[in-house]
Write a protein that holds these residues in place. Structure first.
Motif, mmCIF file in Angstrom:
data_model
loop_
_atom_site.group_PDB
_atom_site.id
_atom_site.type_symbol
_atom_site.label_atom_id
_atom_site.label_comp_id
_atom_site.label_asym_id
_atom_site.label_seq_id
_atom_site.Cartn_x
_atom_site.Cartn_y
_atom_site.Cartn_z
ATOM 1 N N ALA A 441 0.831 -1.029 0.183
ATOM 2 C CA ALA A 441 0.356 -0.142 0.192
ATOM 3 C C ALA A 441 0.468 1.554 0.494
ATOM 4 O O ALA A 441 0.279 1.966 0.269
ATOM 5 C CB ALA A 441 -0.675 0.047 1.341
ATOM 6 N N SER A 442 2.091 1.047 -0.379
ATOM 7 C CA SER A 442 3.275 2.000 -0.291
ATOM 8 C C SER A 442 2.450 3.220 -1.233
ATOM 9 O O SER A 442 1.826 2.325 -1.814
ATOM 10 C CB SER A 442 4.984 2.051 -0.446
ATOM 11 N N ALA A 450 -2.477 -1.681 -10.891
ATOM 12 C CA ALA A 450 -3.516 -2.260 -11.238
ATOM 13 C C ALA A 450 -4.621 -1.942 -11.127
ATOM 14 O O ALA A 450 -4.780 -1.203 -10.001
ATOM 15 C CB ALA A 450 -3.009 -3.887 -11.058
ATOM 16 N N ASP A 451 -5.755 -2.088 -11.506
ATOM 17 C CA ASP A 451 -7.024 -1.510 -11.152
ATOM 18 C C ASP A 451 -8.244 -2.953 -10.923
ATOM 19 O O ASP A 451 -8.382 -4.054 -11.386
ATOM 20 C CB ASP A 451 -8.148 -1.411 -12.966
ATOM 21 N N TYR A 452 -7.457 -3.053 -9.253
ATOM 22 C CA TYR A 452 -8.201 -4.397 -8.818
ATOM 23 C C TYR A 452 -9.406 -3.839 -8.019
ATOM 24 O O TYR A 452 -10.198 -5.197 -7.829
ATOM 25 C CB TYR A 452 -7.146 -4.235 -7.354
ATOM 26 N N ALA A 503 -7.800 -0.318 3.986
ATOM 27 C CA ALA A 503 -7.837 0.577 3.328
ATOM 28 C C ALA A 503 -7.296 1.523 2.106
ATOM 29 O O ALA A 503 -8.295 1.379 1.159
ATOM 30 C CB ALA A 503 -6.847 1.135 4.384
ATOM 31 N N LYS A 504 -6.388 0.896 1.708
ATOM 32 C CA LYS A 504 -6.568 0.975 -0.176
ATOM 33 C C LYS A 504 -7.152 0.425 -1.159
ATOM 34 O O LYS A 504 -8.152 1.493 -1.979
ATOM 35 C CB LYS A 504 -4.722 1.249 -0.190
ATOM 36 N N LEU A 505 -7.485 -0.859 -0.856
ATOM 37 C CA LEU A 505 -8.170 -1.327 -1.698
ATOM 38 C C LEU A 505 -9.743 -1.513 -1.785
ATOM 39 O O LEU A 505 -10.450 -1.248 -2.764
ATOM 40 C CB LEU A 505 -7.771 -3.115 -1.397
ATOM 41 N N LYS A 506 -10.180 -0.552 0.048
ATOM 42 C CA LYS A 506 -11.612 -0.195 0.330
ATOM 43 C C LYS A 506 -11.724 0.966 -0.539
ATOM 44 O O LYS A 506 -12.551 1.274 -1.570
ATOM 45 C CB LYS A 506 -11.586 -0.181 1.373
#
Length: 625
Positions: A441-442, A450-452, A503-506
């Motif tokens: 998450a840096s 990428a477009d997760y 948190a970043k993925l959310k």
């Protein structure tokens, strides 16, 4: 997954081919396949109705392979001799052979029995093998001058494959199957109905009701047509059927949360860890899913990872889940068959086949050039009639899309979405499709590459690899926990922790319910360390059983017990060695946090790192309740 994996993965993969060769020399250990599904049929002068011949590649190392032919007497009188003829494409040839005399004329090959194995009694089989070069497969097979599938007429083509069956009227003990008719130039005589790869009935119509089944059990059905000359065609696609009802072992009671563990194919070798260990440790009763690791990704396609471990290794009764030994001629052995037995005992467990991993992720770049073709190859492999009932879906472990792992990928930010979309379209809504992804998450790190969120639309969940943030690849330290739940003062790299990754993925738009928190069943460590707290200097990697710098939890809990905690995980300083790893207590805290975040559950790498009584699996299970 763990960086221990690729080093050991490669070693055992190379070794398995040599072991398979010695077994083939020893005798009849064939995995028999219907020849009609693999090679073209010849047009012999007259039909052979008393014997069949089948071919299988027992191992394949790219530039060469080990091949095996098996002759089976399907008649009522003994064969006195046998001769198999076939053609190889240019560039493919037989090298050394055993248990037969093999000669060639150009690309045409002939194998004759030796003096001691020419006689084959009714119902018996005999095999011979060879080491081959080149990528080709045999065509134009003849056995004693006639068709290798047991029947053919000059100029008469074999029937087509019937349509993939559909299931209806499923009860506790029965299911009705229907399929569209096959075609043939001279007409269809009947159909063989296969359950889990074995013929259970031959019918003249295009429906069949299978009865006497077990409640709450998974089955896989295919159909194969036979024409009026007795020729059989290729098998249809497979349909999975789960009967209703059933008792057996209850689900693990995690309230719909996922508790998934990775089972490695190479673990059956040096680690001596088998599917039965999931049962004897008590872990099978506490998990919901298994990821079987790994299948290969090569040439833009899904491929077998280790054929011997996967489906050929013979299990003795003491190592078999149900206490029944494998036989030499059964259609499926190895870990796949053991997983089938485990699912019969624990009907709540779902199994996914995971492809890629650290060593084989380099193949995804080629796959991304034609996602539909990649998905089609994966579907055909996962849904192979020999083991279609074993698997409930597919997992892709791409390390890492549009970023660097063992190799660097430049497929672009949309590549993962394209692949997952193609997989979902091919596998449909009745199969699971998942992916293991980075937890970097840096700022400008791997999650940003990428477009997760877009890819998540096609997936059931992500296995977020929230471990291996720090380790002895930085030989001089500073010492740091490899699986921190959150940040802490002095953490060597911002964004390298579970909370920031989730948190970043959310924030990107991935639903929390599609995120699983990753747990490592191992520690990472340094040596030459004098400081107890994190942040100390080191001189290199601490010694490990299989690889320096990494060790199983089951070893560390006794050899270097935890001396403190930081960022929601444990660390240990013993002598000059410093380790970090999760314990049942820190796992419990992480599960509480996962539930507070609304996550879909947790997963772990991998089963064999746990204790013999599965205490870490139990900690996840208890924490998710």
């Amino acid at each position: 997954m763990s960086t221990e994996t690729p080093l050991r993965r490669t070693r055992f993969r190379l070794g398995s081919g040599r072991a398979t060769r010695s077994r083939a020399v020893a005798g009849l250990t064939a995995l028999l396949l219907p020849l009609a599904a693999m090679v073209g049929l010849a047009s012999p002068a007259e039909a052979a109705t008393s014997a069949t011949a089948s071919f299988v590649k027992k191992s394949d190392w790219g530039s060469g392979f080990e091949g095996q032919w098996t002759v089976k007497n399907t008649g009522t009188t003994a064969l006195s001799s046998w001769t198999i003829e076939w053609d190889f494409p240019s560039g493919t040839a037989v090298g050394s052979a055993w248990d037969a005399t093999v000669t060639s004329s150009g690309t045409h090959w002939t194998a004759k029995n030796l003096g001691w194995n020419g006689s084959v009694a009714p119902g018996a089989s005999v095999s011979f093998g060879f080491n081959g070069t080149g990528p080709g497969a045999p065509t134009g097979c003849k056995l004693n001058g006639a068709s290798c599938d047991g029947g053919s007429v000059p100029g008469d083509n074999a029937p087509s494959a019937p349509g993939t069956p559909t299931a209806s009227a499923v009860t506790d003990t029965s299911a009705k199957l229907s399929w569209t008719a096959a075609t043939d130039d001279n007409g269809i005589k009947n159909y063989d109905v296969l359950r889990d790869g074995t013929v259970v009935s031959t019918v003249t119509g295009t429906t069949y009701t299978d009865s006497g089944l077990t409640a709450g059990t998974d089955y896989s059905y295919t159909v194969q047509a036979r024409d009026t000359a007795g020729q059989t065609g290729p098998v249809s696609g497979a349909v999975k059927v789960r009967t209703t009802g059933g008792g057996g072992n209850p689900d693990p009671g995690t309230g719909g949360k996922v508790n998934l563990g990775y089972f490695t194919d190479w673990g059956v070798y040096g680690r001596n860890y088998h599917v039965k260990n999931l049962d004897t440790s008590g872990s099978a009763a506490k998990i919901t899913h298994i990821n079987y690791a790994f299948g290969n990704v090569t040439g833009g396609k899904c491929a077998i990872g280790d054929s011997y471990a996967d489906y050929d290794m013979a299990y003795t009764a003491d190592k078999s889940v149900d206490g029944v030994a494998d036989t030499w001629d059964q259609p499926l052995r190895g870990s796949f068959n053991q997983l089938r037995k485990l699912k019969a005992k624990y009907p709540h467990i779902k199994v996914l086949w995971s492809f890629g991993g650290w060593t084989w992720s380099g193949g995804f770049g080629e796959a991304a050039k034609n996602p539909a073709a990649f998905a089609d190859s994966c579907y055909k492999l996962v849904e192979d009639p020999r083991w279609a009932d074993v698997f409930d879906g597919i997992d892709v472990d791409w390390e890492y899309p549009n970023a660097c792992g063992l190799t660097c990928d430049t497929s672009g930010p949309n590549a993962l979405k394209a692949i997952t979309s193609a997989l979902r379209a091919k596998f449909g809504s009745n199969n699971l499709v998942t992916a293991a992804i980075t937890a970097d998450a840096s700022d400008g790190g791997k999650i940003d590459a990428a477009d997760y969120a877009g890819a998540a639309q096609s997936l059931d969940w992500y296995n977020v690899m929230t471990y291996d943030f720090f380790g002895a690849w930085d030989a001089k330290g500073p010492t740091a926990p490899h699986s921190p739940l959150n940040s802490y003062n002095g953490i060597p790299q911002a964004g390298f922790n579970s909370a920031d990754a989730i948190a970043k993925l959310k924030a990107q738009g991935v639903p929390a319910s599609k995120l699983l928190l990753g747990i490592g069943f191992y520690g990472r460590g340094w040596t030459g360390v004098t400081q107890d707290a994190p942040g100390g200097t080191a001189t290199g990697a601490a010694p490990g059983t299989y690889e320096a710098g990494i060790e199983d939890y089951k070893v560390l809990k006794n050899s270097c017990p935890a001396t403190g905690t930081v960022a929601g995980t444990a660390y240990a300083h013993c002598g000059t060695n410093w380790w970090s790893y999760d314990t049942p207590a820190t796992i419990g805290s992480k599960m509480t946090w996962a539930k507070s975040q609304g996550l879909g559950g947790a997963f772990f790498w991998e089963f064999s790192g746990d204790t013999a009584n599965g205490e870490l699996v139990g900690a996840i299970n208890n924490g998710l309740k």
